[in-house]
Every structure is written in C-alpha cells, then in structure tokens.
Write an enzyme that holds these catalytic residues in place. Structure first.
Site, PDB file in Angstrom:
ATOM      1  N   ASN A 225       0.801  -1.229   0.000  1.00 43.80           N
ATOM      2  CA  ASN A 225       0.000   0.000   0.000  1.00 43.80           C
ATOM      3  C   ASN A 225       0.836   1.282   0.000  1.00 43.80           C
ATOM      4  O   ASN A 225       0.293   2.360  -0.162  1.00 43.80           O
ATOM      5  CB  ASN A 225      -0.963   0.001   1.201  1.00 43.80           C
ATOM      6  CG  ASN A 225      -0.267  -0.297   2.505  1.00 43.80           C
ATOM      7  OD1 ASN A 225       0.318  -1.375   2.677  1.00 43.80           O
ATOM      8  ND2 ASN A 225      -0.285   0.639   3.419  1.00 43.80           N
TER       9      ASN A 225
ATOM     10  N   CYS B 158      -1.720   5.445   8.422  1.00 41.81           N
ATOM     11  CA  CYS B 158      -1.724   5.078   9.836  1.00 41.81           C
ATOM     12  C   CYS B 158      -0.474   5.568  10.551  1.00 41.81           C
ATOM     13  O   CYS B 158      -0.503   5.874  11.727  1.00 41.81           O
ATOM     14  CB  CYS B 158      -1.801   3.565   9.985  1.00 41.81           C
ATOM     15  SG  CYS B 158      -2.853   2.790   8.771  1.00 41.81           S
TER      16      CYS B 158
END
Ligand SMILES: *Cc1c(COP(=O)(O)O)cnc(C)c1O
Length: 379
Positions: free
Chosen positions: A151, A324
């Site tokens: 990702n 995150c």
C-alpha cells in the site's frame, strides 16, 4: 479551490451506483437477515446476492466468503484464526516486513502470546523473493501471510508462486489483497490461495465492510462467537447495507477493470513524466513491477511533513508513508525495509489514483507539486 484528491490508497469515494444499491437497506429494508419473516428473508436474499458477487469476482465458491468489518478485521481473523486452529502444534508464522499494520501488529501480538514469527524483508525494489519466503517454512508453520500489493509503493508481490508452493507443502496461505482487488485479475482457486482479505472502502464501496475468503477445508477457526451468522464463521448481525454496497462495488470494479487499469496507468505515466521533467532531484521509489494506482516518490532534502502541509495548502491531498503512521512521526517501515537512503525515507510522498481521477487533475497536481518541491529545496 477544488480538492485534488490523490490519496485513493487511503480511501476512495463512494461510487453513486454503489450508494444507490445500498439506499433501500438504509431505509425501508431494515429486516434482520436472521429473521424468518418476509422482511428478514429479503435482507437475507440481498446478503446472499452480494456473496455471489464477491465469489464471482474472486473465482471462489460463494460459501467460502465471510463478511467482516473491513481489511483490518479480515487480516486479524485470518492469522489469529489459523493459529487458533493449529493449537499448540504449529505456532510459527511466516510473513514480510512490508505488510500493513493489520498483519504486522497481529503477528507482534501473537509473538507475545507465544508464537514465533519469521519476517522476510524485500529487496531494494520492495518485492520479496519467493525463495526466501519458502525457505522460512518449518514443520510447525501454521500460516504464511504475504500481501498482494504493497500500500505504500504499489509493489506487486509474487503471491501466486508462493501460494502454489505453500499448497504443495500443505501450509496455509493468506494474502492481504486490499490494494489488488479490482485492479489485478484475481482467481483464488487457480491461484491456490487459502485465505484472502479485501476491504470495501478501497473499491469505491462504503467504509466498515470487508470480506475474508476462507477455503472451505482450510485449517482455520473463527474469532468472533455469539451467533450462527456467516455459517458460524463470524458472529453478529450482518451489516446488510454495507454488504450490499461491497457486492455492488466489487462487481462494477471487475466489470470496468481493464478500462480503469489503462486509464490509471496513463495517469501514473503522466505524473512521473512531469515530476521527472520538473524536479531534477526526484527519486522514484515504486518499482517497475507495481500497480499503476500507487506512486511513491522522494524529494531528498524536503521533509515529507513540510511537503504534505504545502501540498494541502495547494489543495492537493497526498500521503507520506501509510496513513496510519503519518500521524506519528515514525519513518515508513516499508521504505526502511527496502534500505532506501534515510533522506529518501524522510521525504517520501505517496500519490494514489482511482478511476475517478482525471488526467487534468494529475497534470495540475504534478506541476504544483514540482513547484512546491523546488521552492522548499532552495530554502
Ligand atoms: C487499507 C488497508 C487495510 C485496512 O483495511 P480497512 O478496511 O481500512 O480496515 C489493510 N491492508 C491494506 C494493504 C490496506 O491498504
């Protein structure tokens, strides 16, 4: 100022067709799929239709699809479930250092619970070697988990080769395919994949819904208990509207996959062409073997935080590392694992595209980004 949204690896906008499919289940169709009456039966039908849509998209039997609350739950459930099913006999896990935190921190938690984990690092291109993953398998290995597409860099991992080898050795194989589904052709049966995680909101579907494909006779145990939903594999009243949205989202992603792929590939080429032309100190982190939707670049000497703030002020939404970790000032574990120069790690920016991104948006964003990078570099 219109928003130039180039953060589709973090989340994608809900597609109008998906929203339309969901609407009845947020309003008049509020039945509980476990109820025997007509309203319940209609909700059940909608859930089972969505299960068929997912099964078709993945080349799986419908019964092997379990709906979850998203990619994070699917990853947790796959790995913890494999360890639970293997009890004390097999307490070893093989994974990579470039996984999403949903896999990495699940493995770290299991280490605290007495499991052993072998973490395989990628080469400098961000791709793990099949041979290294396979060499780490032991007689007590419960599960091997390797993500399909990273990702942060978009790097495509040799998942099918690893899955085939695991199948030959009788070791359970899981892949986090959150960034691959809808963009790459996936067939879990031909690919010999035992478990696969996906997420709705990365596919122009709603947030808070995902799925875990689990091959029927896989040595796996559910982690949520308290009801017989999902054939006793995930207790709790189903998120009916979310499930319907996920079904609609994946069906249209697969239908438009080829056209979208070509469109997004053109976006990536244009972005990189402009940045390379305008920024003479640019470093490209994404390897050749990567999806077109994710481009990781570095602007050595320009800190990612400063860059992101300036991009934001210019109306450009991008990311540094993964969403995150960017809140905490931690350097990206993925780029660090690739052994990039520390100055490249500190200045890495991720642009990610979707089918809804236009060439014009990419051109505007690329020229603005280049101007900002050059200005910050001179300072
Ligand atoms: C977004 C993402 C997840 C988490 O999915 P959620 O649905 O947000 O929980 C897991 N893995 C990868 C690779 C992701 O990109």
């Amino acid at each position: 100022m219109t928003l130039l949204y180039l953060d589709n690896a973090a989340t994608t906008p809900l597609h109008p067709e998906v929203r339309a499919a969901m609407a009845p289940y947020l309003e008049a169709e509020y039945g509980n799929p476990s109820s025997m009456h007509a309203a319940g039966r209609r909700a059940r039908q909608a859930v089972e239709k969505a299960r068929e849509q997912l099964a078709k998209a993945l080349g799986a039997p419908a019964n092997d699809i379990v709906f979850t609350s998203g990619g994070t739950e699917s990853d947790n459930s796959a790995i913890v479930g494999a360890v639970l099913a293997n009890r004390a006999e097999r307490r070893h896990i093989v994974t990579t250092t470039i996984e999403h935190h949903a896999v990495l921190q699940t493995c770290e938690f299991l280490e605290k619970m007495g499991c052993e984990v072998t973490y395989i690092s990628p080469d400098s291109d961000g791709i793990v070697k099949k041979e290294e993953v396979l060499a780490a398998i032991r007689p007590d290995t419960a599960v091997v988990s390797v993500m399909y597409v990273n990702n942060e860099t978009g790097a495509i991992q040799p998942v099918e080769e690893i899955a085939h080898a695991c199948a030959e050795q009788g070791v359970l194989f899981h892949t986090d395919a959150v960034q691959a589904v809808g963009l790459l052709p996936i067939d879990v049966k031909a690919g010999k994949i035992d478990m696969l995680s996906l997420s709705g909101h990365k596919l122009h579907g709603p947030k808070g819904i995902g799925a875990l494909y689990v091959r029927r006779d896989a040595n796996w145990h559910p982690i949520l208990h308290g009801g017989s939903q999902e054939r006793k594999r995930r207790a709790g009243t189903e998120n009916v509207a979310g499930i319907v949205g996920l079904g609609a989202a994946i069906e249209r992603m697969v239908k438009h996959r080829r056209a979208n792929y070509e469109h997004i590939l053109a976006l990536k080429h244009r972005m990189l062409d402009i940045l390379k032309e305008e920024v003479d100190f640019l470093v490209v982190n994404s390897p050749e073997q990567s999806v077109p939707s994710i481009v990781s670049v570095s602007f050595p000497g320009v800190s990612a935080d400063t860059m992101l703030m300036n991009l934001d002020m210019a109306g450009i939404a991008a990311a540094s590392g993964s969403a995150c970790t960017s809140g905490s000032l931690q350097p990206s574990h993925v780029l660090t694992a690739m052994n990039l120069e520390p100055t490249c790690v500190k200045s890495a920016i991720r642009f990610s595209f979707s089918e809804q991104t236009t060439l014009e948006e990419v051109e505007t964003a690329a020229y603005k980004t280049a101007a900002i990078a050059n200005k910050l570099k001179r300072r």
